[in-house]
Design a protein around this motif. Structure first.
Motif, PDB file in Angstrom:
ATOM      1  N   ALA A 432       0.822  -1.211   0.000  1.00 24.57           N
ATOM      2  CA  ALA A 432       0.000   0.000   0.000  1.00 24.57           C
ATOM      3  C   ALA A 432       0.856   1.260   0.000  1.00 24.57           C
ATOM      4  O   ALA A 432       0.541   2.237  -0.676  1.00 24.57           O
ATOM      5  N   ALA A 433       1.950   1.229   0.761  1.00 27.14           N
ATOM      6  CA  ALA A 433       2.767   2.439   0.909  1.00 27.14           C
ATOM      7  C   ALA A 433       3.923   2.523  -0.077  1.00 27.14           C
ATOM      8  O   ALA A 433       4.302   3.616  -0.498  1.00 27.14           O
ATOM      9  N   ARG A 434       4.506   1.369  -0.445  1.00 28.20           N
ATOM     10  CA  ARG A 434       5.705   1.365  -1.284  1.00 28.20           C
ATOM     11  C   ARG A 434       5.503   0.691  -2.641  1.00 28.20           C
ATOM     12  O   ARG A 434       6.356   0.797  -3.508  1.00 28.20           O
ATOM     13  N   GLY A 435       4.413  -0.049  -2.780  1.00 25.67           N
ATOM     14  CA  GLY A 435       4.162  -0.705  -4.047  1.00 25.67           C
ATOM     15  C   GLY A 435       4.941  -1.991  -4.245  1.00 25.67           C
ATOM     16  O   GLY A 435       4.963  -2.548  -5.344  1.00 25.67           O
ATOM     17  N   THR A 436       5.578  -2.517  -3.182  1.00 27.16           N
ATOM     18  CA  THR A 436       6.374  -3.736  -3.297  1.00 27.16           C
ATOM     19  C   THR A 436       6.362  -4.473  -1.975  1.00 27.16           C
ATOM     20  O   THR A 436       6.020  -3.898  -0.928  1.00 27.16           O
ATOM     21  N   ALA A 437       6.728  -5.745  -2.004  1.00 29.22           N
ATOM     22  CA  ALA A 437       6.813  -6.535  -0.773  1.00 29.22           C
ATOM     23  C   ALA A 437       7.977  -6.026   0.068  1.00 29.22           C
ATOM     24  O   ALA A 437       8.983  -5.545  -0.465  1.00 29.22           O
ATOM     25  N   PRO A 438       7.892  -6.175   1.404  1.00 28.99           N
ATOM     26  CA  PRO A 438       8.971  -5.680   2.269  1.00 28.99           C
ATOM     27  C   PRO A 438      10.103  -6.674   2.457  1.00 28.99           C
ATOM     28  O   PRO A 438      11.005  -6.431   3.245  1.00 28.99           O
ATOM     29  N   TYR A 439      10.034  -7.823   1.748  1.00 29.54           N
ATOM     30  CA  TYR A 439      11.047  -8.859   1.939  1.00 29.54           C
ATOM     31  C   TYR A 439      11.390  -9.523   0.610  1.00 29.54           C
ATOM     32  O   TYR A 439      10.577  -9.569  -0.311  1.00 29.54           O
ATOM     33  N   ARG A 440      12.646  -9.998   0.537  1.00 32.34           N
ATOM     34  CA  ARG A 440      13.074 -10.768  -0.637  1.00 32.34           C
ATOM     35  C   ARG A 440      12.849 -12.265  -0.422  1.00 32.34           C
ATOM     36  O   ARG A 440      12.593 -12.997  -1.351  1.00 32.34           O
ATOM     37  N   ARG A 441      12.989 -12.687   0.841  1.00 38.38           N
ATOM     38  CA  ARG A 441      12.768 -14.083   1.195  1.00 38.38           C
ATOM     39  C   ARG A 441      11.922 -14.149   2.459  1.00 38.38           C
ATOM     40  O   ARG A 441      11.997 -13.272   3.319  1.00 38.38           O
ATOM     41  N   VAL A 442      11.155 -15.217   2.556  1.00 43.94           N
ATOM     42  CA  VAL A 442      10.356 -15.476   3.751  1.00 43.94           C
ATOM     43  C   VAL A 442      10.614 -16.915   4.173  1.00 43.94           C
ATOM     44  O   VAL A 442      10.444 -17.837   3.375  1.00 43.94           O
ATOM     45  N   LEU A 443      11.062 -17.098   5.408  1.00 42.12           N
ATOM     46  CA  LEU A 443      11.312 -18.438   5.936  1.00 42.12           C
ATOM     47  C   LEU A 443      10.340 -18.709   7.072  1.00 42.12           C
ATOM     48  O   LEU A 443      10.187 -17.898   7.982  1.00 42.12           O
ATOM     49  N   THR A 444       9.667 -19.843   7.000  1.00 45.77           N
ATOM     50  CA  THR A 444       8.760 -20.224   8.074  1.00 45.77           C
ATOM     51  C   THR A 444       9.248 -21.509   8.722  1.00 45.77           C
ATOM     52  O   THR A 444       9.709 -22.425   8.047  1.00 45.77           O
ATOM     53  N   HIS A 445       9.156 -21.561  10.049  1.00 46.95           N
ATOM     54  CA  HIS A 445       9.572 -22.743  10.790  1.00 46.95           C
ATOM     55  C   HIS A 445       8.393 -23.261  11.608  1.00 46.95           C
ATOM     56  O   HIS A 445       7.392 -22.562  11.800  1.00 46.95           O
ATOM     57  N   GLY A 446       8.524 -24.489  12.065  1.00 46.63           N
ATOM     58  CA  GLY A 446       7.465 -25.094  12.859  1.00 46.63           C
ATOM     59  C   GLY A 446       7.547 -24.675  14.312  1.00 46.63           C
ATOM     60  O   GLY A 446       8.310 -23.777  14.692  1.00 46.63           O
ATOM     61  N   PHE A 447       6.759 -25.343  15.129  1.00 47.35           N
ATOM     62  CA  PHE A 447       6.690 -25.005  16.544  1.00 47.35           C
ATOM     63  C   PHE A 447       7.459 -26.009  17.387  1.00 47.35           C
ATOM     64  O   PHE A 447       7.619 -27.171  17.012  1.00 47.35           O
ATOM     65  N   LEU A 448       7.895 -25.545  18.529  1.00 43.68           N
ATOM     66  CA  LEU A 448       8.499 -26.430  19.513  1.00 43.68           C
ATOM     67  C   LEU A 448       7.361 -27.076  20.291  1.00 43.68           C
ATOM     68  O   LEU A 448       6.496 -26.382  20.814  1.00 43.68           O
ATOM     69  N   LEU A 449       7.350 -28.397  20.344  1.00 45.69           N
ATOM     70  CA  LEU A 449       6.261 -29.121  20.996  1.00 45.69           C
ATOM     71  C   LEU A 449       6.706 -29.661  22.349  1.00 45.69           C
ATOM     72  O   LEU A 449       7.885 -29.958  22.563  1.00 45.69           O
ATOM     73  N   ASP A 450       5.734 -29.806  23.254  1.00 44.27           N
ATOM     74  CA  ASP A 450       6.052 -30.413  24.544  1.00 44.27           C
ATOM     75  C   ASP A 450       5.932 -31.930  24.430  1.00 44.27           C
ATOM     76  O   ASP A 450       5.662 -32.477  23.353  1.00 44.27           O
ATOM     77  N   GLU A 451       6.106 -32.631  25.541  1.00 40.35           N
ATOM     78  CA  GLU A 451       6.130 -34.092  25.486  1.00 40.35           C
ATOM     79  C   GLU A 451       4.775 -34.680  25.096  1.00 40.35           C
ATOM     80  O   GLU A 451       4.690 -35.823  24.642  1.00 40.35           O
ATOM     81  N   ALA A 452       3.701 -33.890  25.255  1.00 40.76           N
ATOM     82  CA  ALA A 452       2.371 -34.363  24.869  1.00 40.76           C
ATOM     83  C   ALA A 452       2.034 -34.017  23.423  1.00 40.76           C
ATOM     84  O   ALA A 452       0.947 -34.326  22.951  1.00 40.76           O
ATOM     85  N   GLY A 453       2.962 -33.349  22.735  1.00 43.10           N
ATOM     86  CA  GLY A 453       2.725 -33.001  21.345  1.00 43.10           C
ATOM     87  C   GLY A 453       2.040 -31.674  21.152  1.00 43.10           C
ATOM     88  O   GLY A 453       1.648 -31.326  20.035  1.00 43.10           O
ATOM     89  N   VAL A 460       0.538 -20.812  28.104  1.00 54.69           N
ATOM     90  CA  VAL A 460       0.132 -22.107  28.645  1.00 54.69           C
ATOM     91  C   VAL A 460       1.084 -22.539  29.764  1.00 54.69           C
ATOM     92  O   VAL A 460       0.694 -23.232  30.697  1.00 54.69           O
ATOM     93  N   GLY A 461       2.341 -22.128  29.666  1.00 55.69           N
ATOM     94  CA  GLY A 461       3.318 -22.480  30.690  1.00 55.69           C
ATOM     95  C   GLY A 461       3.999 -23.807  30.471  1.00 55.69           C
ATOM     96  O   GLY A 461       4.525 -24.404  31.422  1.00 55.69           O
ATOM     97  N   ASN A 462       4.015 -24.296  29.222  1.00 55.75           N
ATOM     98  CA  ASN A 462       4.629 -25.607  28.950  1.00 55.75           C
ATOM     99  C   ASN A 462       5.943 -25.475  28.199  1.00 55.75           C
ATOM    100  O   ASN A 462       6.336 -26.363  27.455  1.00 55.75           O
ATOM    101  N   THR A 463       6.646 -24.359  28.396  1.00 57.38           N
ATOM    102  CA  THR A 463       7.893 -24.126  27.673  1.00 57.38           C
ATOM    103  C   THR A 463       9.080 -24.764  28.399  1.00 57.38           C
ATOM    104  O   THR A 463       9.031 -25.021  29.598  1.00 57.38           O
ATOM    105  N   LEU A 464      10.124 -25.019  27.635  1.00 52.43           N
ATOM    106  CA  LEU A 464      11.377 -25.554  28.158  1.00 52.43           C
ATOM    107  C   LEU A 464      12.443 -24.470  28.052  1.00 52.43           C
ATOM    108  O   LEU A 464      12.649 -23.914  26.979  1.00 52.43           O
ATOM    109  N   ASP A 465      13.087 -24.179  29.158  1.00 52.44           N
ATOM    110  CA  ASP A 465      14.118 -23.147  29.175  1.00 52.44           C
ATOM    111  C   ASP A 465      15.380 -23.683  28.496  1.00 52.44           C
ATOM    112  O   ASP A 465      15.936 -24.697  28.945  1.00 52.44           O
ATOM    113  N   PRO A 466      15.847 -23.042  27.415  1.00 52.22           N
ATOM    114  CA  PRO A 466      17.073 -23.515  26.747  1.00 52.22           C
ATOM    115  C   PRO A 466      18.278 -23.588  27.678  1.00 52.22           C
ATOM    116  O   PRO A 466      19.158 -24.417  27.489  1.00 52.22           O
ATOM    117  N   ARG A 467      18.284 -22.746  28.717  1.00 50.77           N
ATOM    118  CA  ARG A 467      19.419 -22.776  29.644  1.00 50.77           C
ATOM    119  C   ARG A 467      19.480 -24.103  30.395  1.00 50.77           C
ATOM    120  O   ARG A 467      20.561 -24.566  30.757  1.00 50.77           O
TER     121      ARG A 467
END
Length: 812
Positions: A432-453, A460-467
């Motif tokens: 709308a403002a520039r007449g072009t997409a704001p990116y040359r590439r778009v990468l999408t990744h999946g989600f991190l799942l807990d032990e229940a999938g 939700v509070g089901n995250t795993l701390d990378p540390r």
């Protein structure tokens, strides 16, 4: 976007998703569809007042006294019913009860049995015995019919409209109740037919007085829906009720169900941007490629974007409204003035300053006639315009850094749910403002799942701390510390489904690197590397495989598919190195003289493989790569592995003639069959270690057999069958070997992969001669040298050159 006409405001004329629990409009990207939602669906009747002009006389007579059978999963919308939709391509029928109330209903013929069974009490109901069909008629015969709403006391007759674009025979009755004030498709169809929309529901999700029937103040998603069903039943028009499990939108913040209602909102005109937005995607690469199809479908099918929210926080929409008319004031002058204020004082200035200060000088005299708008921007509009500051400015007035335009971005990176969120909002605002997409590439990744999938989520509070993964927990046995490299390798492997855990793969890579480093001690490729043309077949084949690994990993890195890099490196370490090359090369690395051409050839390959692997592994496991880089036994070309350059293959590595490749396929096939026979030979008590074995091999293809014979005659340690298979002796036979006493044989001919028509047979027997105490190979030459009677012909010159005392049998 305002000045170009992309932003508009509608008052009560366009339905939006509304969250009663948080009191605000929601965009599609703010909706969730959890499993397990059940709605209290109802079947109701709406009496026909007159047949449509397309009905024949017989059909008109059958329709007299009939009611339209309607089904809805949102009974609370029945007070807003203003029309019924049918499909002109479907057949309908008029059915009548054979006894009792003798109700007469109109339903889709395809749904007749299912609907009447529900009305009769269940699937066991004998529909044919209780109902008769008076006539059938096409959907066109119902168009223009007039009916009375399902709630008595409703105002005036309602029309039957053509809803062929969404009316199906998949469920319901084939006649769709339309509440234009509470449905997107309902609104569009009714608006085209000139039917007004009503929405007797307030911001809290409660019925207003306009709903009538004693419903005012009741929650539509609670007791209000029950009260509507009771009112329909009191009018004698409730045909059936049943719970219905289906997909239903919820507010992603409150986790409560939402409704659709018309209300005053600001919109961005997607219809005016759709063509340009879709065209802009032609210049964008999506990783994976399916991302493009997904965002194209979403942009192509979405309605105009509701960008206003009713929240007590957020970035304000800088609009003023005239008190009497409600008309909005938002133009270039007001926008420029508010922009300058926000640049100086921040967005809170809209809430803190009096309206006189927010208006430009030419409008201040009208301040008493105006009020500030209280709507805030949809957060997706807010984040969707991040390119305007992150990419376009780049500099800072505070430190004097000049702007450095970087639009569009090289890469946008987010989760797979952002095709409907950030990726899409960024695309629409930039186009709308520039007449072009704001990116040359778009990468999408999946989600991190807990032990229940389930998706890991902060809310939700089901995250795993990378540390915890890197540093471990309080109980080191239950929560060991894996370090950063294992975590990074795991991230790179998330699409991999092999049984091995990532920590095992990490150890495999680390031990492989250690083995190569240990066997390169004292070797400098810049001084002692063997020219490629002088390398043996096995060495040249291995460099050919290294070149293939480099190409595969570079292609995967270019596409940001790190799991493919992980898979390729793991497969290479296990299949090409551990299971073949390193295993088969141990003999010459351990036994031959330090300057032997065969040993130097193996070291040349190991050095090239090590350099390539370190460069390829470094982005995934930088600590491991740096450790190995620091242990290089020759002067490193840079202080860090990241300064050593990308992995590169010599063009000569890729030049492996087809005949040579065929020979290697044959050697590998023979090795595989020999390994299989070893288990049988051990079980039979014929051999213990593999070096106690001798093999006889027959290859059916004469040309291939002749080339293998040339390798055997040349005696190159790395290319003979015995050294490729790690046995003491090997013989090529012109005919297939037969089973004999003290031998095990291939049960059936084995095809050589990639060599059409070529088959092999292998016989394994115990090796002749004595065992050399140094290399442990069996040879009839052991004892031929008087000075070194316990050594074979290969070990004698090496030991003699070293000036060491003669080994004894006890040394073995």
């Amino acid at each position: 976007m305002v000045l170009d006409g992309h932003i508009y405001r509608r008052v009560g004329q366009k339905p939006v998703h509304w969250s009663p629990s948080t009191g605000t409009a929601l965009a599609e990207a703010e909706l969730e569809y959890p499993d397990g939602h059940v709605s209290p669906s109802v079947y109701v009747s709406a009496p026909l007042l007159e047949a449509g002009p397309g009905a024949s006389p017989d059909q008109t007579r059958a329709l007299a006294g009939a009611s339209l059978a309607l089904w809805t999963t949102t009974p609370w919308t029945l007070p807003a019913n203003r029309a019924v939709a049918v499909s002109v391509g479907m057949e309908y029928c008029v059915v009548e009860e054979r006894a009792g109330a003798r109700r007469r209903l109109v339903v889709a013929t395809a749904l007749r049995e299912a609907v009447l069974a529900r009305l009769g009490g269940g699937e066991d109901c004998d529909v044919g015995a209780t109902w008769s069909t008076l006539c059938t008629l096409p959907g066109t015969a119902l168009l223009g019919s007039r009916y009375e709403g399902p709630l008595t006391g409703d105002d005036g007759p309602r029309p039957v409209l053509d809803g062929s674009s969404f009316v199906t025979a998949d469920s319901g009755t084939g006649l769709v109740h339309l509440a234009p004030g509470h449905g997107h498709e309902d609104f569009a169809l009714a608006a085209a037919a000139g039917v007004a929309a009503v929405s007797p529901v307030d911001d809290a999700g409660r019925f207003t007085r306009e709903a009538g029937h004693g419903l005012e103040g009741l929650e539509v998603l609670g007791e209000g829906g029950e009260a509507v069903a009771a009112a329909v039943a009191a009018a004698g028009r409730l045909l059936a009720r049943e719970p219905y499990a289906h997909r239903y939108p919820y507010d992603w913040r409150s986790k409560r169900p939402v409704i659709v209602r018309t209300t005053r909102q600001w919109f961005a005109s997607v219809s005016g941007l759709r063509g340009a937005a879709l065209a802009a995607l032609d210049d964008v690469r999506f990783v994976p490629g399916a991302g493009r199809r997904r965002i194209e479908a979403m942009v192509g099918g979405r309605s105009d974007w509701c960008i206003s929210r009713q929240r007590a926080w957020g970035v304000p929409i800088p609009a003023f409204f005239y008190r009497e008319s409600g008309e909005a004031l938002m133009n270039e002058a007001t926008l420029d003035h508010v922009t300058r204020i926000v640049e100086e004082r921040g967005a809170d200035a809209w809430w803190e300053l009096p309206i006189e200060d927010l208006l430009p000088p030419q409008y201040r005299a009208e301040a008493v006639q105006l009020v500030k708008g209280s709507d805030t921007m949809d957060v997706w509009f807010d984040s969707g315009t991040s390119w305007a500051s992150v990419l376009s400015e780049g500099g800072s007035a505070k430190d004097g850094t000049p702007p450095s335009p970087r639009f569009p971005a090289d890469l946008y990176l987010e989760g797979s749910d952002q095709h409907r969120g950030w990726f899409q909002s960024s695309l629409l605002t930039a186009v709308a403002a520039r007449g072009t997409a704001p990116y040359r590439r778009v990468l999408t990744h999946g989600f991190l799942l807990d032990e229940a999938g389930f998706k890991q989520s902060k809310s939700v509070g089901n995250t795993l701390d990378p540390r915890a993964v890197m540093l471990g927990g309080k109980d080191a046995k239950k929560e060991p510390a894996y370090g950063a490299d294992v975590l990074r390798l795991w991230v790179a492997s998330v699409d991999y489904t092999a049984d091995a855990s990532v920590s095992e793969v990490y150890r495999k890579i680390r031990l492989t690197l250690r083995f190569m480093l240990g066997n390169l001690s004292g070797f400098d490729p810049g001084q002692a590397a063997v020219p490629h043309a002088q390398l043996g077949l096995t060495d040249r084949y291995m460099l050919w495989r290294v070149a293939a690994l480099i190409d595969e990993c570079h292609a995967a890195y270019d596409e940001h598919q790190f799991f493919r890099v992980y898979q390729a490196i793991q497969r290479f370490c296990v299949t090409d190195l551990s299971n073949f090359y390193l295993d088969a090369s141990k003999d010459r690395l351990y036994i031959l003289g330090a300057a032997s051409p065969d040993r130097r050839g193996a070291q040349t390959v190991l050095a090239a493989t090590l350099r390539a692997m370190l460069a390829l592994v470094a982005p995934l496991a930088p600590h491991l790569a740096e450790d190995a880089w620091a242990a290089l036994p020759w002067p490193a070309p840079a202080e860090s592995v990241f300064g050593g350059g990308a992995a590169a293959a010599d063009p000569a590595w890729r030049d492996l003639p087809a005949a040579d490749l065929g020979l290697m396929r044959a050697l590998l096939a023979i090795r595989g069959e020999v390994n299989a026979l070893q288990e049988r030979a051990r079980s039979a008590g014929l051999i213990g270690s593999s070096l106690e074995a001798a093999v006889d091999v027959h290859v059916s293809d004469a040309g291939l057999r002749a080339r293998l014979a040339e390798l055997q005659a040349a005696g190159d340690a790395q290319d003979t069958i015995q050294h490729a298979c790690i046995v003491s002796q090997a013989a090529l036979l012109d005919a297939a070997p037969g089973a004999g006493e003290g031998a095990v044989c291939t049960a059936a001919a084995v095809a050589i992969p990639g060599e059409e028509g070529a088959e092999l047979r292998v016989r394994m027997r115990r090796a002749a001669g004595a065992r050399c105490v140094r290399c442990w190979n069996y040879s009839e030459a052991v004892g031929a040298d008087a000075e070194h009677p316990h050594l074979c012909h290969r070990c004698v010159p090496v030991v003699r050159a070293l000036g060491q005392p003669a080994p004894t049998q006890a040394m073995a």
